[in-house]
Design an enzyme around this catalytic site. Sequence first.
Site, mmCIF file in Angstrom:
data_model
loop_
_atom_site.group_PDB
_atom_site.id
_atom_site.type_symbol
_atom_site.label_atom_id
_atom_site.label_comp_id
_atom_site.label_asym_id
_atom_site.label_seq_id
_atom_site.Cartn_x
_atom_site.Cartn_y
_atom_site.Cartn_z
ATOM 1 N N GLY A 1 35.410 37.307 39.334
ATOM 2 C CA GLY A 1 36.860 37.173 39.123
ATOM 3 C C GLY A 1 37.633 38.127 40.025
ATOM 4 N N CYS A 2 37.087 39.348 40.198
ATOM 5 C CA CYS A 2 37.736 40.315 41.107
ATOM 6 C C CYS A 2 37.637 39.822 42.535
ATOM 7 C CB CYS A 2 37.048 41.674 41.034
ATOM 8 S SG CYS A 2 36.919 42.363 39.392
ATOM 9 N N SER B 1 24.264 38.516 48.800
ATOM 10 C CA SER B 1 24.658 37.125 48.562
ATOM 11 C C SER B 1 24.184 36.618 47.200
ATOM 12 C CB SER B 1 24.085 36.220 49.668
ATOM 13 O OG SER B 1 24.559 36.631 50.920
ATOM 14 N N GLN C 1 45.642 26.186 84.010
ATOM 15 C CA GLN C 1 45.474 25.247 82.884
ATOM 16 C C GLN C 1 44.380 25.721 81.926
ATOM 17 O OE1 GLN C 1 44.863 21.224 84.219
ATOM 18 N NE2 GLN C 1 47.012 20.952 84.751
ATOM 19 N N SER D 1 41.442 46.558 54.322
ATOM 20 C CA SER D 1 40.310 46.649 53.382
ATOM 21 C C SER D 1 40.576 47.725 52.327
ATOM 22 C CB SER D 1 39.004 47.002 54.114
ATOM 23 O OG SER D 1 38.651 45.976 55.005
ATOM 24 N N GLU E 1 32.503 40.033 51.019
ATOM 25 C CA GLU E 1 33.160 39.154 50.032
ATOM 26 C C GLU E 1 32.649 37.720 50.168
ATOM 27 O OE1 GLU E 1 36.055 40.029 48.041
ATOM 28 O OE2 GLU E 1 36.337 42.062 48.782
ATOM 29 N N ILE F 1 29.569 50.010 50.282
ATOM 30 C CA ILE F 1 30.703 50.112 49.368
ATOM 31 C C ILE F 1 31.904 50.746 50.076
ATOM 32 C CG2 ILE F 1 31.470 50.986 47.124
ATOM 33 C CD1 ILE F 1 29.143 48.830 47.121
ATOM 34 N N THR F 2 32.943 49.929 50.266
ATOM 35 C CA THR F 2 34.176 50.396 50.924
ATOM 36 C C THR F 2 34.820 51.488 50.069
ATOM 37 O OG1 THR F 2 34.493 48.197 51.821
ATOM 38 C CG2 THR F 2 36.414 49.641 51.831
ATOM 39 N N THR G 1 29.490 35.770 52.597
ATOM 40 C CA THR G 1 29.345 35.465 54.027
ATOM 41 C C THR G 1 29.899 34.067 54.306
ATOM 42 O OG1 THR G 1 27.183 34.434 53.775
ATOM 43 C CG2 THR G 1 27.204 36.835 54.116
HETATM 44 C C1 LIG Z 1 31.912 46.904 56.007
HETATM 45 C C2 LIG Z 1 31.473 46.319 54.696
HETATM 46 C C3 LIG Z 1 32.141 46.661 53.527
HETATM 47 C C4 LIG Z 1 31.705 46.140 52.292
HETATM 48 N N1 LIG Z 1 32.345 46.544 51.136
HETATM 49 C C5 LIG Z 1 31.805 46.184 49.932
HETATM 50 C C6 LIG Z 1 32.357 46.723 48.718
HETATM 51 O O1 LIG Z 1 33.353 47.455 48.719
HETATM 52 N N2 LIG Z 1 31.740 46.425 47.550
HETATM 53 C C7 LIG Z 1 30.630 45.616 47.494
HETATM 54 O O2 LIG Z 1 30.115 45.393 46.391
HETATM 55 N N3 LIG Z 1 30.102 45.081 48.633
HETATM 56 C C8 LIG Z 1 30.654 45.358 49.837
HETATM 57 N N4 LIG Z 1 30.113 44.847 51.005
HETATM 58 C C9 LIG Z 1 28.897 44.047 50.922
HETATM 59 C C10 LIG Z 1 29.061 42.592 51.307
HETATM 60 O O3 LIG Z 1 29.751 41.884 50.312
HETATM 61 C C11 LIG Z 1 27.669 42.026 51.620
HETATM 62 O O4 LIG Z 1 27.262 42.594 52.851
HETATM 63 C C12 LIG Z 1 27.643 40.526 51.679
HETATM 64 O O5 LIG Z 1 27.846 39.954 50.415
HETATM 65 C C13 LIG Z 1 26.295 40.012 52.237
HETATM 66 O O6 LIG Z 1 25.245 40.605 51.572
HETATM 67 P P1 LIG Z 1 24.050 41.261 52.427
HETATM 68 O O7 LIG Z 1 24.643 42.181 53.423
HETATM 69 O O8 LIG Z 1 23.052 41.836 51.487
HETATM 70 O O9 LIG Z 1 23.416 40.050 53.224
HETATM 71 P P2 LIG Z 1 22.378 38.984 52.629
HETATM 72 O O10 LIG Z 1 22.834 38.515 51.305
HETATM 73 O O11 LIG Z 1 21.016 39.565 52.744
HETATM 74 O O12 LIG Z 1 22.527 37.779 53.672
HETATM 75 C C14 LIG Z 1 21.861 37.796 54.954
HETATM 76 C C15 LIG Z 1 22.115 36.455 55.640
HETATM 77 O O13 LIG Z 1 21.555 35.397 54.856
HETATM 78 C C16 LIG Z 1 22.506 34.367 54.676
HETATM 79 N N5 LIG Z 1 22.240 33.691 53.412
HETATM 80 C C17 LIG Z 1 22.254 34.235 52.183
HETATM 81 N N6 LIG Z 1 21.915 33.317 51.260
HETATM 82 C C18 LIG Z 1 21.685 32.153 51.919
HETATM 83 C C19 LIG Z 1 21.318 30.835 51.532
HETATM 84 N N7 LIG Z 1 21.103 30.509 50.257
HETATM 85 N N8 LIG Z 1 21.176 29.893 52.501
HETATM 86 C C20 LIG Z 1 21.383 30.199 53.799
HETATM 87 N N9 LIG Z 1 21.736 31.428 54.230
HETATM 88 C C21 LIG Z 1 21.891 32.390 53.300
HETATM 89 C C22 LIG Z 1 23.852 35.087 54.707
HETATM 90 O O14 LIG Z 1 24.901 34.191 55.001
HETATM 91 C C23 LIG Z 1 23.597 36.113 55.804
HETATM 92 O O15 LIG Z 1 23.781 35.495 57.061
HETATM 93 C C24 LIG Z 1 30.587 45.274 52.249
HETATM 94 C C25 LIG Z 1 29.934 44.920 53.448
HETATM 95 C C26 LIG Z 1 30.364 45.427 54.654
HETATM 96 C C27 LIG Z 1 29.625 45.035 55.909
#
Ligand SMILES: Cc1cc2nc3c(=O)[nH]c(=O)nc-3n(C[C@H](O)[C@H](O)[C@H](O)COP(=O)(O)OP(=O)(O)OC[C@H]3O[C@@H](n4cnc5c(N)ncnc54)[C@H](O)[C@@H]3O)c2cc1C
Length: 387
Positions: free
Chosen positions: A241-242, A142, A283, A95, A367, A167-168, A369
Amino acid sequence: MALHPYDLYDVRSLLSEEERAVQDTVARFTDERVIPIIGDAFDEARFPRELVGEIAELGLLGSTLPEQYGGGGLNSVSYGLICQELERGDSGIRSFVSVQSSLCMYPIFAYGTEEQKQRWLPDMAAGKVIGCFGLTEPHGGSDPANMKTVAKRDGDDWLLTGSKMWITNGNLADIAIVWARTDDGIQGFVVEKGMPGFAAQEIKHKMSLRASVTSSLFLDNVRVPEANRLPNVKGLKGPLGCLTQARYGITWGPIGAAIACLDEALGYSKERILFDRPLAANQAVQLRLAEMARKITSAQLLSLQLGRLKDAGKMAPTQVSLAKWNNCRMAIDIARDCRDLLGGAGITTEHAAIRHALNLESVITYEGTETVHQLVVGRELTGINAF
Ligand SMILES: Cc1cc2nc3c(=O)[nH]c(=O)nc-3n(C[C@H](O)[C@H](O)[C@H](O)COP(=O)(O)OP(=O)(O)OC[C@H]3O[C@@H](n4cnc5c(N)ncnc54)[C@H](O)[C@@H]3O)c2cc1C
């Protein structure tokens, strides 16, 4: 002729000499420098910062960028192999490299001015400047279009206000690529550590990616000069894009984690004697091990083809979603199953399986879910956006 247990289809024979050399170099680093210390680092919730210099010396930061900016000019398959071998050690180390390379150096390279590239990229490649990437906000990662962080023009500067979460590298970072809403769409800014009003706070009590720094970022009217705005992209396509770059690498990483778990479970089940025979002689156990090999082999072929498409300039984001979903799912399932095969011994960090399983809870979430990537594939098939 015996097949390699972790490469049943001889995928390695499809690699170039350079790609094989990259894989071997990183594999050696992981075996010698990461694996001996990573269990303790995970226990202590400590990112092994002492490895950053060596990671940089090996050319693993910005490895695909041109040499004039400190990069290694490697192709995407080599970058994928780097991710795979690092994550065979730990998802946290991978990461760190993904964020620095794909989420911080890449946007400066792709969206920055020549001056910005010269100013930051060589030092980032050398590990002297660490970056983090601030896209996710507390109210929902998300749905990044619902961004609340704002940047307002103020004379020659910008004033940034808002917060970012998960934020990592946040507390390690010297610079943060912060995405903010402006009157002219979402834009990227390089926010520097120490700028008044900018703070990072480490998120504690994590049970996953414990050998990685994860933080919240707070921006309270942070004054950022125009020279720190990335001028060559506007809108959500900038951060997305990133993410496509980083997600591509993430498709490879979990293959490494899965191989590490299979390696451990295979060794253990051959030596563990139960009912007067090795566990591996049952098995029911062989079916599980074979299932793991099947999943790993499919994932290897998926990522390699994805990498070849990327190197040919033909990779589509939906293809990345399919591989990110498939490979994270296969690795977390394998890690949990390996943990079970180890019995009670599998619950401590003396063995790697539970650490990988816990780490992969983050990898399958960040990145995009699993559900988000499934919805991307669903949209491709149906033409209907179901988000
Ligand atoms: C250890 C770690 C490091 C990270 N590092 C970074 C980083 O460096 N920079 C950065 O910007 N982000 C980072 N993230 C954030 C990460 O990208 C988000 O946690 C991720 O995108 C999910 O967002 P959220 O946690 O707000 O969950 P939410 O968006 O609230 O989602 C909650 C749940 O709802 C589900 N869901 C969402 N929308 C829908 C839909 N339309 N239909 C059905 N289900 C849905 C999701 O699949 C999930 O199960 C990091 C996260 C973690 C845990």
